[in-house]
Scaffold this motif. Structure first.
Motif, short mmCIF file in Angstrom:
data_model
loop_
_atom_site.label_atom_id
_atom_site.label_comp_id
_atom_site.label_asym_id
_atom_site.label_seq_id
_atom_site.Cartn_x
_atom_site.Cartn_y
_atom_site.Cartn_z
N ALA A 19 0.83 -1.21 0.00
CA ALA A 19 0.00 0.00 0.00
C ALA A 19 0.87 1.26 0.00
CB ALA A 19 -0.93 -0.01 1.21
N LYS A 61 -9.11 -8.72 5.59
CA LYS A 61 -10.31 -7.92 5.81
C LYS A 61 -9.98 -6.46 6.11
CE LYS A 61 -12.90 -11.89 7.61
NZ LYS A 61 -13.45 -12.52 8.84
N LYS A 62 -8.81 -6.23 6.69
CA LYS A 62 -8.42 -4.86 7.07
C LYS A 62 -7.72 -4.11 5.95
CE LYS A 62 -7.74 -6.19 11.93
NZ LYS A 62 -6.73 -6.36 13.00
N GLN A 63 -7.30 -4.81 4.89
CA GLN A 63 -6.49 -4.16 3.87
C GLN A 63 -7.31 -3.20 3.02
OE1 GLN A 63 -6.21 -4.98 0.25
NE2 GLN A 63 -7.97 -6.34 0.15
N SER A 64 -6.75 -2.02 2.80
CA SER A 64 -7.39 -1.00 1.96
C SER A 64 -6.37 0.10 1.70
CB SER A 64 -8.63 -0.41 2.63
OG SER A 64 -8.27 0.27 3.82
N ALA A 66 -5.90 4.16 1.73
CA ALA A 66 -6.47 5.42 2.22
C ALA A 66 -5.89 6.54 1.36
CB ALA A 66 -6.13 5.62 3.69
N SER A 76 -9.64 -6.33 -5.02
CA SER A 76 -9.37 -6.88 -3.69
C SER A 76 -10.19 -8.16 -3.52
CB SER A 76 -9.72 -5.87 -2.60
OG SER A 76 -11.10 -5.60 -2.60
N SER A 78 -13.05 -9.88 -1.21
CA SER A 78 -14.06 -9.66 -0.17
C SER A 78 -14.24 -10.91 0.68
CB SER A 78 -15.39 -9.26 -0.81
OG SER A 78 -15.83 -10.25 -1.73
N GLU A 101 -12.18 -2.05 -5.23
CA GLU A 101 -12.05 -0.94 -4.29
C GLU A 101 -11.66 0.31 -5.09
OE1 GLU A 101 -12.76 -1.16 -1.11
OE2 GLU A 101 -13.06 -3.33 -1.10
N THR A 102 -12.12 1.46 -4.63
CA THR A 102 -11.82 2.70 -5.34
C THR A 102 -11.37 3.78 -4.38
OG1 THR A 102 -14.10 3.52 -5.17
CG2 THR A 102 -13.56 2.20 -7.11
N CYS A 103 -10.50 4.61 -4.89
CA CYS A 103 -10.17 5.88 -4.22
C CYS A 103 -10.53 6.97 -5.21
CB CYS A 103 -8.67 5.95 -3.90
SG CYS A 103 -8.08 4.68 -2.78
#
Length: 519
Positions: A19, A61-64, A66, A76, A78, A101-103
């Motif tokens: 990340a 589950k915690k990965q994302s 920011a 990702s 789910s 997932e999107t930013c």
């Protein structure tokens, strides 16, 4: 809208560092940019191989990411569930459910995304048969850009360019193919991410294997691409670069700085030494020359010339006295037993090979290095190697390259360097283990060009031995090759892992139990 193809080389399972790498890449981008990434860029591939580790699912589950200053679209998981307890084979199997997932400022309808009025179709591509997946894929009519996030591994002859070009021509849509790169132990990801226009013309291609990026501007109709050369690399060159990337990544991701290689004066150790120098730097490579009374001055001279051409440090350790001490220690016991075959007792030869294996591992131990194996696929197939001798090592960079092909890869390397790093004599002399007087590999094996043709048909093409005909070999020769392939499985089970460069690597696609009757 400016799009970046970011071919990231992440570390499997290191979601925080992966990340950070992505966020660092995008730190200067604004809302007018969108970054497209390979499959599962935070977790990495092959994620099944670490899913048994305690706490893995909680970490997933915690990965994302920011990130609020720019747009990022990435794949990702789910849900990733391990059902190994219900699997009677003990292998385990997995159910994966993917999500996007999107930013940024995306709106989403299933796998169709809207960004600044631009419609991006991003289906999940997790499939064993990519060509079949493309043939059955329905593309929404309103799509303006197709985005495939992939993790395709490399093998000799690998190319998706043609089928992607045909796919874009069929659907008349621009297409971005972003593939994983780098390596996870012996698994090498091909890289070579690509961009196609709606006519099927390839406008961009990133480097093979290694991390790379490029951008293009797209308003839904017109594509403008970053000026970037598309590398033209031969099939032999890709084998060299794939082996180099695997060794480089293994060293970096395991924090190993130094390596030791046994230099025999032959082609295999010469090619591996060149790969190691390119991957880890010649200042970190040590060559160990271990002559016996059977080694020719020619071989010693060739090994010395190679070491000097590469600029590596080297040591000469004579093994005749060491081998003799083993024979003396065993003499009294051996006098009481009969050898399995008086005509073909390989015990003295294997003692020499194992003495060399001990010296290599001892030297590596002393300086905190790893031993790099030098075996090739032809030798592994025929069991033409000594367990705990020339098979020692952390990994084998050319273990999935046939012996006759190694010469072509070595020639490519010399040509790229514009000089004879690998001495000319190494290409010309007959292959030999030099473990007894006047020994040649052809005393025990068919000539490698003919042997390799048979092995290719048995392994890569999956042919039955009775369906194989080689004009230079008899049916009995082919039957003997098949017999040795079958009976050498126990050796391959104990060898260092190979860098996977073919469509049928030992230990992966070809991995029958030694005791199985499946032939």
């Amino acid at each position: 809208m400016r799009f970046y193809l970011y071919q990231i080389n992440g570390k499997l399972g290191d979601m925080q560092k992966n990340a950070e790498k992505i966020l660092n890449f995008t730190k200067d981008f604004g809302k007018d940019c969108c970054t497209l990434l390979p499959s599962l860029p935070l977790i990495g591939h092959p994620c099944e191989e670490i899913s048994y580790i305690g706490g893995f699912f909680e970490r997933v589950k915690k990965q994302s990411l920011a990130c609020s200053h720019t747009n990022i679209l990435y794949e990702s998981i789910s849900s990733l569930e391990n059902f190994s307890q219900q699997d009677f084979s003990g292998q385990g199997f997995f159910r994966r459910e993917f999500s996007w997932e999107t930013c940024g400022t995306f709106t989403q309808s299933n796998t169709l995304f809207t960004l600044n009025s631009l419609k991006i179709f991003a289906p999940h591509t997790d499939t064993d048969n990519f060509a079949e997946f493309l043939a059955n894929l329905t593309v929404p009519e309103e799509t303006q850009l197709i985005y495939f996030a992939c993790a395709h591994t490399f093998y000799d002859g690998f190319s998706v360019q043609k089928i992607l070009s045909e796919f874009t021509q069929k659907h008349r849509k621009a297409l971005a193919y972003v593939n994983a790169c780098g390596a996870s132990d012996g698994t090498v990801f091909a890289g070579q991410s690509m961009l196609f226009d709606e006519n099927g013309s390839m406008l961009l291609q990133l480097k093979p294997f290694s991390e790379d990026s490029a951008y293009f501007d797209f308003d839904g109709k017109t594509i403008t691409v970053q000026e970037k050369d598309i590398a033209q690399i031969s099939a032999d060159g890709l084998l060299f670069l794939g082996a180099k990337e695997a060794l480089s990544d293994y060293a970096k991701k395991t924090n190993i700085k130094k390596a030791v290689i046994g230099l025999s004066g032959g082609m295999d150790s010469a090619l591996v030494a060149c790969i190691a120098c390119e991957a880890m730097g010649s200042e970190n490579i040590t060559g160990i020359l271990m002559p016996s009374q059977y080694n020719s001055k020619e071989s010693l001279d060739d090994a010395l010339a190679l070491a000097k051409n590469l600029g590596i440090s080297f040591h000469i350790i004579h093994i005749s006295a060491i081998a003799k001490s083993f024979e003396n220690a065993l003499a009294a016991s051996f006098a009481k037993v009969e050898p399995l075959s008086k005509e073909n007792d390989t015990t003295p030869e294997n003692i020499q090979a194992r003495a060399r294996g001990n010296l290599l591992t001892a030297f590596a131990n002393r300086i905190g290095a790893m031993v790099i194996g030098t075996g090739n696929k032809s030798e592994a197939a025929m069991g033409y190697c000594t367990l705990y001798g020339d098979t020692v090592g952390a990994l084998e960079p050319i273990a999935d390259i046939y012996k006759s092909r190694a010469y072509a890869v070595a020639k490519w390397y010399n040509d790229q360097k514009g000089k004879e790093i690998i001495p000319r004599n190494v290409f010309l002399k007959a292959p030999t283990a030099e473990l007894k007087p006047n020994q040649k590999d052809e005393d025990t094996l068919p000539p490698y060009p003919y042997l390799d043709k048979v092995l290719y048909q048995l392994l890569e093409q999956g042919k039955a031995p009775e369906d194989i005909h080689e004009e230079h070999l008899t049916d009995n020769d082919i039957a003997l090759i098949y017999h040795r392939l079958k009976t050498s499985e126990f050796k391959r089970k104990q060898c260092p892992f190979p860098v996977i460069l073919s469509s049928c690597p030992f230990g992966k696609k070809w991995n029958p139990p030694s005791s199985a009757k499946v032939f």
